[in-house]
Design a protein around this motif. Structure first.
Motif, PDB file in Angstrom:
ATOM      1  N   GLN A 205      61.943  93.007  57.710  1.00 54.08           N
ATOM      2  CA  GLN A 205      60.631  92.904  58.352  1.00 54.08           C
ATOM      3  C   GLN A 205      59.909  94.263  58.310  1.00 54.08           C
ATOM      4  O   GLN A 205      58.700  94.320  58.057  1.00 54.08           O
ATOM      5  CB  GLN A 205      60.812  92.447  59.790  1.00 54.08           C
ATOM      6  CG  GLN A 205      59.532  92.027  60.492  1.00 54.08           C
ATOM      7  CD  GLN A 205      59.841  91.464  61.868  1.00 54.08           C
ATOM      8  OE1 GLN A 205      60.520  92.091  62.671  1.00 54.08           O
ATOM      9  NE2 GLN A 205      59.348  90.262  62.142  1.00 54.08           N
ATOM     10  N   GLN A 208      58.414  95.288  54.926  1.00 51.88           N
ATOM     11  CA  GLN A 208      57.143  94.655  54.559  1.00 51.88           C
ATOM     12  C   GLN A 208      55.971  95.621  54.695  1.00 51.88           C
ATOM     13  O   GLN A 208      54.921  95.422  54.093  1.00 51.88           O
ATOM     14  CB  GLN A 208      56.876  93.424  55.443  1.00 51.88           C
ATOM     15  CG  GLN A 208      57.668  92.188  55.067  1.00 51.88           C
ATOM     16  CD  GLN A 208      57.260  90.990  55.886  1.00 51.88           C
ATOM     17  OE1 GLN A 208      57.337  90.996  57.107  1.00 51.88           O
ATOM     18  NE2 GLN A 208      56.805  89.942  55.216  1.00 51.88           N
ATOM     19  N   TYR A 213      57.952  98.056  48.725  1.00 54.70           N
ATOM     20  CA  TYR A 213      58.743  96.839  48.893  1.00 54.70           C
ATOM     21  C   TYR A 213      57.911  95.605  49.294  1.00 54.70           C
ATOM     22  O   TYR A 213      58.371  94.482  49.157  1.00 54.70           O
ATOM     23  CB  TYR A 213      59.817  97.050  49.972  1.00 54.70           C
ATOM     24  CG  TYR A 213      60.756  98.197  49.695  1.00 54.70           C
ATOM     25  CD1 TYR A 213      61.859  98.030  48.863  1.00 54.70           C
ATOM     26  CD2 TYR A 213      60.536  99.453  50.248  1.00 54.70           C
ATOM     27  CE1 TYR A 213      62.723  99.082  48.604  1.00 54.70           C
ATOM     28  CE2 TYR A 213      61.391 100.509  49.992  1.00 54.70           C
ATOM     29  CZ  TYR A 213      62.484 100.325  49.168  1.00 54.70           C
ATOM     30  OH  TYR A 213      63.335 101.373  48.903  1.00 54.70           O
ATOM     31  N   GLU A 214      56.718  95.830  49.833  1.00 52.18           N
ATOM     32  CA  GLU A 214      55.972  94.747  50.473  1.00 52.18           C
ATOM     33  C   GLU A 214      55.707  93.545  49.560  1.00 52.18           C
ATOM     34  O   GLU A 214      55.718  92.400  50.017  1.00 52.18           O
ATOM     35  CB  GLU A 214      54.644  95.256  51.034  1.00 52.18           C
ATOM     36  CG  GLU A 214      53.698  95.821  49.983  1.00 52.18           C
ATOM     37  CD  GLU A 214      52.384  96.299  50.587  1.00 52.18           C
ATOM     38  OE1 GLU A 214      52.139  96.000  51.767  1.00 52.18           O
ATOM     39  OE2 GLU A 214      51.611  96.972  49.868  1.00 52.18           O
ATOM     40  N   SER A 215      55.501  93.801  48.263  1.00 52.42           N
ATOM     41  CA  SER A 215      55.198  92.689  47.354  1.00 52.42           C
ATOM     42  C   SER A 215      56.402  91.785  47.112  1.00 52.42           C
ATOM     43  O   SER A 215      56.261  90.644  46.691  1.00 52.42           O
ATOM     44  CB  SER A 215      54.683  93.224  46.015  1.00 52.42           C
ATOM     45  OG  SER A 215      55.667  94.025  45.382  1.00 52.42           O
ATOM     46  N   ILE A 217      58.797  91.193  49.557  1.00 54.71           N
ATOM     47  CA  ILE A 217      59.345  90.681  50.812  1.00 54.71           C
ATOM     48  C   ILE A 217      58.315  89.799  51.513  1.00 54.71           C
ATOM     49  O   ILE A 217      57.380  90.288  52.148  1.00 54.71           O
ATOM     50  CB  ILE A 217      59.792  91.826  51.749  1.00 54.71           C
ATOM     51  CG1 ILE A 217      60.841  92.688  51.043  1.00 54.71           C
ATOM     52  CG2 ILE A 217      60.370  91.265  53.042  1.00 54.71           C
ATOM     53  CD1 ILE A 217      61.414  93.796  51.909  1.00 54.71           C
ATOM     54  N   THR A 218      58.495  88.505  51.378  1.00 55.54           N
ATOM     55  CA  THR A 218      57.627  87.530  52.038  1.00 55.54           C
ATOM     56  C   THR A 218      58.183  87.224  53.433  1.00 55.54           C
ATOM     57  O   THR A 218      59.293  87.617  53.782  1.00 55.54           O
ATOM     58  CB  THR A 218      57.572  86.236  51.224  1.00 55.54           C
ATOM     59  OG1 THR A 218      58.913  85.674  51.168  1.00 55.54           O
ATOM     60  CG2 THR A 218      57.084  86.489  49.800  1.00 55.54           C
ATOM     61  N   ASP A 219      57.394  86.494  54.208  1.00 54.59           N
ATOM     62  CA  ASP A 219      57.883  86.057  55.524  1.00 54.59           C
ATOM     63  C   ASP A 219      59.124  85.178  55.367  1.00 54.59           C
ATOM     64  O   ASP A 219      60.052  85.242  56.185  1.00 54.59           O
ATOM     65  CB  ASP A 219      56.785  85.286  56.263  1.00 54.59           C
ATOM     66  CG  ASP A 219      55.647  86.203  56.708  1.00 54.59           C
ATOM     67  OD1 ASP A 219      55.856  87.435  56.762  1.00 54.59           O
ATOM     68  OD2 ASP A 219      54.549  85.698  56.995  1.00 54.59           O
ATOM     69  N   VAL A 222      62.179  87.341  54.884  1.00 55.26           N
ATOM     70  CA  VAL A 222      62.626  87.928  56.154  1.00 55.26           C
ATOM     71  C   VAL A 222      63.447  86.928  56.953  1.00 55.26           C
ATOM     72  O   VAL A 222      64.516  87.257  57.483  1.00 55.26           O
ATOM     73  CB  VAL A 222      61.419  88.415  56.979  1.00 55.26           C
ATOM     74  CG1 VAL A 222      61.861  88.880  58.371  1.00 55.26           C
ATOM     75  CG2 VAL A 222      60.692  89.548  56.255  1.00 55.26           C
TER      76      VAL A 222
END
Length: 371
Positions: A205, A208, A213-215, A217-219, A222
């Motif tokens: 989480q 994100q 890393y954000e691209s 790691i989706t909800d 997580v």
């Protein structure tokens, strides 16, 4: 005789429904005589006519009352019938309404343009009442059947989705029960797989918010890793107790143990998945089981797998898992287990662990479960 009686009964019910809630037919023609003729035919059949002498008037009517079918002239001053049809078919709110042209035009080009615009039929002038009613009835029935099929498909899709969620939950419960068995097989102290899962969830989480890393790691990622990570040691099920119980294993024996429980764990989960089960939860659990002992510098297992080639879920789990292991060690009097464990994790940043994840680990340390 029975079938004939049932057919009459169904026809009677349809007529009753039409009488109580008559379909609304919008008639659009700039010649009032044509509108009057169609209005009379429509009323005689039990439908409710809505009459307009221009497209603009018709659009005003549709703002108040949405028709079940439209009868429109092809050639009219201002916006013509073809433009009217294209306008309605471009709007999600009106595109499904059956559109029938009423026209004297009979050229192949006109018909092609009308059907390309989205019309479903033509009614030629002068009007033949039987033909008008037949074509209107056919399109209304087709429209009703399509609506019923769409409603049925939506209902079935909802049922299948709910059933899939239920099956996913049952599979998760079974696998998590196996993870519970693994916890108890650890002779060096019961491991808390739930705590490892929670810490993976927190780390993912937090990642994100990191551009690197954000691209990836989706909800969903997580939520999934919080459960899938708890199965990382599922391969211990098939490892002999005497091997698990050994302390101070040689480097070669430790490597063999790690190799065996990761490959066996991944294989167990693949066999479950091969039964036709499509589950993102299982997919991630397989990756974690197989790669959670891979090292950032490539010295772990599988060999020659390092850096970003290690799946992200496994890199996260490696830190959460080793942090939990370190917390369970026996430390000398005066040494803080949390502080010493954090030192060890940071000491291996860039060799054993992804340094970017270690940075986030340090920032969210107060949120992580330590007992």
């Amino acid at each position: 005789m029975r079938r004939r009686h049932e057919g009459k009964g169904q026809h009677s019910m349809e007529n009753e429904a039409k009488r109580k809630n008559p379909p609304k037919i919008l008639i659009v023609d700039d010649i009032s005589i044509n509108v009057g003729i169609l209005e009379n035919i429509i009323q005689t059949e039990g439908y409710e006519p809505l009459c307009a002498l221009s497209v603009q008037e018709a659009l005003g009517i549709m703002d108040e009352t949405m028709p079940d079918l439209i009868l429109s002239d092809y050639s009219m001053p201002g916006m013509n019938g073809l433009e009217f049809c294209r306008l309605l078919k471009s709007n999600p709110r009106t595109r499904k309404i059956p559109f029938i042209f009423i026209t004297v035009a009979d050229s192949r080009e006109d018909k092609k343009a009308a059907f390309m615009a989205g019309a479903v039929d033509f009614i030629p002038k002068p009007f033949e009442p039987v033909e008008v009613i037949m074509r209107v009835n056919n399109q209304l029935n087709s429209f009703r059947i399509r609506q019923e099929m769409e409603d049925y498909n939506r209902m079935m899709h909802k049922m299948v989705s709910e059933q899939k969620k239920h099956m996913d939950k049952e599979r998760q419960n079974i696998l998590l029960a196996l993870a519970g068995v693994i916890e108890k097989r650890n002779v060096h102290g019961v491991r808390d797989m739930e705590r490892i899962g929670i810490n993976c969830h927190i780390l993912a989480q937090s990642l994100q918010l990191v551009p690197e890393y954000e691209s990836n790691i989706t909800d969903e990622f997580v939520e999934t890793i919080g459960i899938a990570a708890r199965l990382h040691d599922i391969g211990r099920i098939v490892i002999p107790d005497e091997l698990i119980a050994k302390e101070n294993l040689s480097e070669e024996s430790a490597k063999e143990f790690h190799m065996k429980h990761t490959t066996e764990g991944a294989q167990i989960l693949r066999e479950i998945s091969s039964g036709g089960i499509d589950s993102h939860f299982l997919d991630m659990a397989i990756v974690i089981a197989e790669y959670h002992h891979a090292k950032w510098d490539g010295t772990g297992y599988p060999e020659n797998i390092g850096g970003n080639r290690i799946p992200l879920a496994a890199r996260i789990t490696a830190i959460a898992n080793d942090f939990d292991l370190l917390l369970g060690r026996k430390y000398s009097d005066g040494e803080d287990p949390v502080e010493e464990s954090v030192k060890a994790i940071n000491g291996a940043s860039g060799t054993f662990y992804d340094p970017g994840i270690v940075n986030v680990f340090n920032k969210v340390l107060k949120r992580l479960r330590t007992r």
